[in-house]
Scaffold this active site. Structure first.
Site, PDB file in Angstrom:
ATOM      1  N   GLU A  96      46.712  40.360  50.930  1.00  0.00           N
ATOM      2  CA  GLU A  96      46.347  41.708  50.425  1.00  0.00           C
ATOM      3  C   GLU A  96      45.242  42.313  50.950  1.00  0.00           C
ATOM      4  O   GLU A  96      44.085  41.852  51.714  1.00  0.00           O
ATOM      5  CB  GLU A  96      45.836  41.256  49.059  1.00  0.00           C
ATOM      6  CG  GLU A  96      46.995  40.759  48.207  1.00  0.00           C
ATOM      7  CD  GLU A  96      46.927  40.754  46.700  1.00  0.00           C
ATOM      8  OE1 GLU A  96      45.670  40.246  46.212  1.00  0.00           O
ATOM      9  OE2 GLU A  96      47.928  40.626  46.024  1.00  0.00           O
ATOM     10  N   CYS A 131      38.947  46.982  52.466  1.00  0.00           N
ATOM     11  CA  CYS A 131      38.661  45.609  52.304  1.00  0.00           C
ATOM     12  C   CYS A 131      39.685  44.635  52.869  1.00  0.00           C
ATOM     13  O   CYS A 131      40.704  44.732  52.277  1.00  0.00           O
ATOM     14  CB  CYS A 131      38.613  45.078  50.664  1.00  0.00           C
ATOM     15  SG  CYS A 131      38.056  43.561  50.440  1.00  0.00           S
ATOM     16  N   CYS A 138      42.569  30.643  50.894  1.00  0.00           N
ATOM     17  CA  CYS A 138      41.148  30.411  51.294  1.00  0.00           C
ATOM     18  C   CYS A 138      40.816  29.036  51.083  1.00  0.00           C
ATOM     19  O   CYS A 138      41.376  28.334  50.047  1.00  0.00           O
ATOM     20  CB  CYS A 138      40.171  31.174  50.638  1.00  0.00           C
ATOM     21  SG  CYS A 138      38.539  30.922  51.114  1.00  0.00           S
ATOM     22  N   CYS A 142      35.769  28.240  45.624  1.00  0.00           N
ATOM     23  CA  CYS A 142      34.871  28.888  44.755  1.00  0.00           C
ATOM     24  C   CYS A 142      35.258  29.095  43.229  1.00  0.00           C
ATOM     25  O   CYS A 142      36.616  29.422  43.201  1.00  0.00           O
ATOM     26  CB  CYS A 142      34.222  30.220  45.241  1.00  0.00           C
ATOM     27  SG  CYS A 142      33.436  30.110  46.801  1.00  0.00           S
ATOM     28  N   CYS A 145      36.867  32.448  41.897  1.00  0.00           N
ATOM     29  CA  CYS A 145      37.814  33.204  42.580  1.00  0.00           C
ATOM     30  C   CYS A 145      39.150  32.900  42.398  1.00  0.00           C
ATOM     31  O   CYS A 145      39.477  31.778  42.656  1.00  0.00           O
ATOM     32  CB  CYS A 145      37.109  32.955  44.011  1.00  0.00           C
ATOM     33  SG  CYS A 145      38.151  34.085  45.132  1.00  0.00           S
ATOM     34  N   CYS A 361      37.208  42.228  43.530  1.00  0.00           N
ATOM     35  CA  CYS A 361      36.726  41.138  44.113  1.00  0.00           C
ATOM     36  C   CYS A 361      37.093  39.827  43.484  1.00  0.00           C
ATOM     37  O   CYS A 361      36.920  39.703  42.213  1.00  0.00           O
ATOM     38  CB  CYS A 361      35.242  41.024  44.110  1.00  0.00           C
ATOM     39  SG  CYS A 361      34.410  42.202  45.238  1.00  0.00           S
TER      40      CYS A 361
HETATM   41  N1  SAH Z   1      34.768  34.383  51.707  1.00  0.00           N
HETATM   42  C1  SAH Z   1      34.028  35.460  51.969  1.00  0.00           C
HETATM   43  C2  SAH Z   1      34.582  36.761  51.278  1.00  0.00           C
HETATM   44  C3  SAH Z   1      35.564  36.869  50.444  1.00  0.00           C
HETATM   45  S1  SAH Z   1      35.053  36.837  48.870  1.00  0.00           S
HETATM   46  C4  SAH Z   1      32.861  35.203  50.792  1.00  0.00           C
HETATM   47  O1  SAH Z   1      32.873  34.346  49.928  1.00  0.00           O
HETATM   48  O2  SAH Z   1      31.874  36.110  50.620  1.00  0.00           O
HETATM   49  C5  SAH Z   1      34.203  38.446  48.413  1.00  0.00           C
HETATM   50  C6  SAH Z   1      33.210  38.669  47.435  1.00  0.00           C
HETATM   51  O3  SAH Z   1      33.807  38.432  46.186  1.00  0.00           O
HETATM   52  C7  SAH Z   1      32.096  37.390  47.512  1.00  0.00           C
HETATM   53  O4  SAH Z   1      30.894  37.771  47.306  1.00  0.00           O
HETATM   54  C8  SAH Z   1      32.461  36.546  46.103  1.00  0.00           C
HETATM   55  O5  SAH Z   1      31.331  35.982  45.811  1.00  0.00           O
HETATM   56  C9  SAH Z   1      33.022  37.626  45.346  1.00  0.00           C
HETATM   57  N2  SAH Z   1      33.724  37.232  44.188  1.00  0.00           N
HETATM   58  C10 SAH Z   1      34.775  36.223  44.244  1.00  0.00           C
HETATM   59  N3  SAH Z   1      35.318  35.891  43.077  1.00  0.00           N
HETATM   60  C11 SAH Z   1      34.670  37.167  42.182  1.00  0.00           C
HETATM   61  C12 SAH Z   1      35.250  37.378  41.128  1.00  0.00           C
HETATM   62  N4  SAH Z   1      36.040  36.709  40.029  1.00  0.00           N
HETATM   63  N5  SAH Z   1      34.434  38.238  40.472  1.00  0.00           N
HETATM   64  C13 SAH Z   1      33.605  39.067  41.030  1.00  0.00           C
HETATM   65  N6  SAH Z   1      33.450  39.024  42.348  1.00  0.00           N
HETATM   66  C14 SAH Z   1      33.858  37.632  43.109  1.00  0.00           C
END
Ligand code: SAH
Length: 370
Positions: A96, A131, A138, A142, A145, A361
């Site tokens: 995406e 973006c 991935c 996390c 996410c 995000c």
């Molecule tokens: N892998 C990289 C880039 C992708 S995530 C990283 O971790 O930075 C991009 C951003 O989205 C990161 O700062 C992450 O912490 C945030 N993010 C992930 N899941 C989220 C969610 N459910 N709500 C808000 N932000 C989120």
């Protein structure tokens, strides 16, 4: 590698195109023409490169070369103007890519956005942000996410990273540098686990597509050795680090990679990162209700990053199916911001964009529903 990927022109550097042109028995200046058509002109098919002679175009096609732009499999438009694209590659995998006509609020405020020009007549935006994804899925896991639920399928090639941007620009009929476009490498995947292709894509975007590195930000979950590598690059985007927790116990629970690169190592890398004139580091912090958003957490963040020339972007959790956390109420977000600001840390609240279409995000998981 699949046949189709091997023969993509997009992703090749000027040097690589020079070898290809030589192989085809063409004069070396054809490499520059190809480069300009691919990245500056963003052509969709090699047959359309009108600067090249017909026989060379035919020759390329016969050898199985194609431009290799991803195609738009689906396109969802949010009520706030955000567009989520589902982009498909030659092997059928997809990622995406998100178009935000007014940015996401997170790129402003560090002085780099000074002198914002007015929107062109007939256009609602003056600084759009794309973006971009770096991997299919991935591996970082996390806990908040949605992309993590996919696991990692494969890395994207440099051409596939650049291709997402070219396809969005073509679809939106926008052309840098005349049109001001910011890039954030914050889509699906961890760019620092696909470092070489990411860096190659950045160079092609700067030299070919015309997007200055100062308008790009790469975000990492904290792959510490690659933070040092990025600092040593001559051409590089700004760096954002997804902090998301204020102590190791909490961070390991939310982001298991913290076991390998804990806060001590991560913050040391952040401190050592060679910032340019007027540049700031960004720390991102996803606020999870009653998990990491207390007054105590805010104070610990201040302690951790004190003395680093940085700003903090706060993001209230974007919820999703299978995610066990809640979005904090606005008062908690404001309270967190207030503590950081009082300690002298510039702190911004990132507006969620395109939540209604799962474009925000942490919500990118190739959902085929709007
Ligand atoms: N892998 C990289 C880039 C992708 S995530 C990283 O971790 O930075 C991009 C951003 O989205 C990161 O700062 C992450 O912490 C945030 N993010 C992930 N899941 C989220 C969610 N459910 N709500 C808000 N932000 C989120």
């Amino acid at each position: 590698m699949s046949e189709a990927k091997q023969n993509a022109l997009l992703g090749l550097s000027l040097q690589e195109l020079t070898l290809l042109v030589e192989d085809a028995g063409q004069p070396p200046y054809r490499a520059r023409q190809l480069f300009e058509a691919l990245y500056g002109g963003r052509v969709e098919s090699a047959e359309l490169i009108s600067t090249l002679p017909q026989d060379f175009r035919r020759d390329l096609t016969e050898k199985g070369f194609a431009v290799g732009l991803p195609h738009i499999e689906k396109k969802f438009v949010s009520s706030d103007g955000t567009v989520r694209y589902l982009m498909a590659f030659a092997d059928g995998q997809s990622v995406e890519t998100v178009w935000m006509p007014e940015g996401d609020g997170g790129e402003a405020g560090d002085g780099s956005e000074a002198g914002s020009q007015l929107a062109k007549p007939g256009r609602a935006w003056d600084r759009a942000t794309i973006c971009v994804s770096s991997q299919v899925g991935c591996a970082v896991d996390c806990q908040f996410c949605l992309t993590a639920l996919l696991g990692v399928k494969r890395n994207l090639t440099a051409g596939e990273i650049v291709g997402q941007i070219c396809t969005v620009l073509n679809d939106q009929r926008v052309s840098p540098p005349q049109d001001r476009v910011n890039l954030v490498f914050m889509g699906m995947g961890e760019p620092f686990l696909n470092y070489d292709n990411f860096v190659k894509a950045v160079r092609l975007l700067v030299e070919g597509v015309g997007i200055p590195e100062s308008r790009m930000t790469v975000s990492t979950a904290g792959i510490v050795p690659r933070i040092y590598d990025l600092g040593a690059e001559v051409v590089r985007p700004k760096l954002a680090i997804s902090l998301n927790a204020s102590n190791d116990e909490l961070r390991t629970r939310l982001m298991p990679l913290n076991r390998k690169w804990n806060l001590e190592k991560l913050i040391a890398a952040a401190r050592d990162f060679p910032l340019r004139n007027r540049e700031r580091l960004t720390f991102e912090y996803v606020l999870l209700d009653e998990e990491n958003d207390s007054v105590q957490n805010a104070r610990e963040v201040v302690e951790l990053i004190c003395g680093i020339r940085a700003k903090v972007n706060l993001i209230a959790l974007n919820p999703g199916p299978g995610i066990a956390f809640r979005t904090p109420a606005e008062e908690r977000v404001l309270q967190f911001q207030k503590i950081l600001m009082a300690a002298g840390v510039p702190t911004f609240i990132r507006r969620p964009r395109g939540r209604d279409i799962y474009a925000a995000c942490g919500q990118l998981k190739r959902t085929v529903e709007g």
